[in-house]
Design a protein around this motif. Structure first.
Motif, short mmCIF file in Angstrom:
data_model
loop_
_atom_site.label_atom_id
_atom_site.label_comp_id
_atom_site.label_asym_id
_atom_site.label_seq_id
_atom_site.Cartn_x
_atom_site.Cartn_y
_atom_site.Cartn_z
N ILE A 240 3.09 -41.15 4.59
CA ILE A 240 4.13 -40.36 3.91
C ILE A 240 5.32 -40.14 4.85
CG2 ILE A 240 4.68 -38.08 2.96
CD1 ILE A 240 1.80 -38.07 1.80
N GLY A 241 5.04 -39.85 6.12
CA GLY A 241 6.12 -39.67 7.10
C GLY A 241 6.97 -40.92 7.26
N LEU A 242 6.29 -42.08 7.38
CA LEU A 242 7.01 -43.34 7.62
C LEU A 242 7.70 -43.90 6.37
CD1 LEU A 242 4.46 -45.34 9.82
CD2 LEU A 242 6.70 -44.47 10.52
N TRP A 243 7.01 -43.82 5.23
CA TRP A 243 7.48 -44.56 4.07
C TRP A 243 8.03 -43.70 2.95
CZ3 TRP A 243 2.21 -46.83 5.18
CH2 TRP A 243 2.31 -47.77 6.21
N VAL A 244 7.98 -42.37 3.10
CA VAL A 244 8.59 -41.48 2.10
C VAL A 244 9.65 -40.60 2.77
CG1 VAL A 244 8.19 -39.63 0.43
CG2 VAL A 244 6.51 -41.48 0.67
#
Length: 142
Positions: free
Chosen positions: A81-85
């Motif tokens: 979630i941190g990287l891709w959202v």
């Protein structure tokens, strides 16, 4: 005088520098050896994430107990979630604010903002959810 960073936050930062270097060096070496760009990135980010999980679990949060399978699933979810959202969302929300800068900065500054927001996200959720001390988990299950 109040400390700027706790020992745990300092360890988290050191682990972050380490896994970022593994990612960057791995990516560069793999690409230089002829690995296609996307595959090189997939391998290098996976290496960085594996190192991040291992060191954050054992060194940063010292959470060797608490169920490794649970920690892996939560780590992948939080990190993903941190990287891709979160990062892309912050980039989209801030890019116009830096549009007047030279092109390299106009691209890099929103990315850096995204990294910073995701870093806070990761630290908070790693410490409160992913790598909670085994004693806390045991108390909840009683």
């Amino acid at each position: 005088m109040k400390k700027l960073l706790s020992a745990q936050q300092l360890r988290f930062g050191l682990v972050g520098v380490g896994n970022t270097l593994v990612d960057l060096v791995g990516y560069t070496v793999l690409f230089a050896l002829g690995t296609p760009l996307v595959i090189a990135n997939l391998i290098s980010t996976t290496m960085g994430m594996a190192l991040s999980f291992t060191l954050n679990r054992s060194f940063t949060f010292r959470a060797a107990g608490g169920g490794v399978a649970r920690q892996v699933v939560l780590f992948l979810l939080v990190t993903g979630i941190g990287l891709w959202v979160i990062q892309p969302l912050v980039i989209l929300l801030t890019r116009d604010a830096f549009a007047g800068l030279p092109e390299t900065l106009a691209i890099a500054v929103p990315k850096f903002a995204g990294i910073c927001v995701a870093l806070v996200w990761n630290y908070v959720l790693y410490s409160k959810l992913v790598f909670r001390p085994a004693e806390e988990l045991a108390k909840e299950s009683e």
